[in-house]
Design a protein around this motif. Structure first.
Motif, short mmCIF file in Angstrom:
data_model
loop_
_atom_site.label_atom_id
_atom_site.label_comp_id
_atom_site.label_asym_id
_atom_site.label_seq_id
_atom_site.Cartn_x
_atom_site.Cartn_y
_atom_site.Cartn_z
N UNK A 147 0.83 -1.21 0.00
CA UNK A 147 0.00 0.00 0.00
C UNK A 147 0.86 1.25 0.00
N UNK A 148 1.93 1.24 0.79
CA UNK A 148 2.83 2.39 0.87
C UNK A 148 3.48 2.64 -0.50
N UNK A 149 3.89 1.57 -1.16
CA UNK A 149 4.53 1.71 -2.47
C UNK A 149 3.57 2.23 -3.53
N UNK A 150 2.28 2.00 -3.34
CA UNK A 150 1.29 2.45 -4.30
C UNK A 150 0.93 3.93 -4.14
N UNK A 151 1.27 4.52 -3.00
CA UNK A 151 0.98 5.94 -2.78
C UNK A 151 1.83 6.80 -3.70
N UNK A 152 1.22 7.85 -4.26
CA UNK A 152 2.01 8.78 -5.05
C UNK A 152 2.85 9.64 -4.11
N UNK A 153 3.90 10.23 -4.66
CA UNK A 153 4.83 11.01 -3.83
C UNK A 153 4.13 12.14 -3.09
N UNK A 154 3.08 12.69 -3.67
CA UNK A 154 2.37 13.79 -3.03
C UNK A 154 1.63 13.39 -1.76
N UNK A 155 1.58 12.11 -1.46
CA UNK A 155 0.90 11.61 -0.27
C UNK A 155 1.81 11.58 0.95
N UNK A 156 3.03 12.08 0.81
CA UNK A 156 4.00 12.06 1.90
C UNK A 156 4.39 13.48 2.29
N UNK A 157 4.70 13.68 3.56
CA UNK A 157 5.21 14.98 3.99
C UNK A 157 6.56 15.25 3.34
N UNK A 158 7.38 14.23 3.23
CA UNK A 158 8.69 14.32 2.59
C UNK A 158 8.66 13.42 1.35
N UNK B 116 8.80 9.71 3.08
CA UNK B 116 8.69 9.61 4.55
C UNK B 116 7.42 10.30 5.01
N UNK B 117 6.82 9.76 6.03
CA UNK B 117 5.66 10.32 6.72
C UNK B 117 4.43 10.47 5.80
N UNK B 118 3.74 9.35 5.55
CA UNK B 118 2.50 9.43 4.76
C UNK B 118 1.45 10.27 5.47
N UNK B 119 0.57 10.87 4.69
CA UNK B 119 -0.45 11.78 5.22
C UNK B 119 -1.85 11.35 4.77
N UNK B 120 -2.11 10.07 4.84
CA UNK B 120 -3.35 9.51 4.29
C UNK B 120 -4.58 9.67 5.18
N UNK B 121 -4.38 9.88 6.47
CA UNK B 121 -5.52 10.02 7.38
C UNK B 121 -5.07 10.79 8.62
N UNK B 122 -6.01 11.04 9.52
CA UNK B 122 -5.70 11.84 10.71
C UNK B 122 -4.59 11.21 11.56
N UNK B 123 -4.61 9.91 11.69
CA UNK B 123 -3.59 9.22 12.48
C UNK B 123 -2.21 9.42 11.87
#
Length: 80
Positions: A8-19, A24-31
Motif C-alpha cells: 500500500x505504501x509503495x502504491x501511494x504517489x509522492x504527493x501523499x507524503x510529507x517528505x 517519509x511520513x505518509x499523510x493519508x488520514x488523521x492518524x
C-alpha cells in the motif's frame, strides 16, 4: 495508527507524503498526520527548505483530516 502495508505504501504517489523525495511520513488520514508531526524531527538528511515544504503539506493534510496543530512552525515541534 493505521498501518500501511509495504504494498500500500509503495502504491501511494509522492504527493501523499510529507517528505515526498524520501517517501517519509505518509499523510493519508488523521492518524498519519498526527504521527508525521510527532516524528517530524526524526527525519534525517533533509534541508530546511524541504522541512518548510513538508510542514505546509502537513498543515494542509491536518486541515483536510480535522487534526489540530498547536505548533505554528516546524521549528516549534517538540519544544513544548
Amino acid at each position: 495508527m493505521t498501518e500501511l502495508s509495504a504494498e500500500d505504501r509503495n502504491e501511494l504517489d509522492k504527493g501523499s507524503f510529507a517528505f515526498p523525495k524520501q517517501r517519509k511520513e505518509p499523510l493519508e488520514n488523521a492518524s498519519h498526520v498526527r504521527n508525521a508531526i510527532a516524528r517530524f524531527n526524526q527525519v534525517k538528511d533533509v534541508s530546511d527548505a524541504e522541512r518548510d515544504a513538508a510542514w505546509k503539506r502537513i498543515e494542509a493534510a491536518a486541515q483536510k483530516h480535522g487534526v489540530e496543530i498547536k505548533e505554528k512552525s516546524w521549528r516549534e515541534v517538540g519544544k513544548s
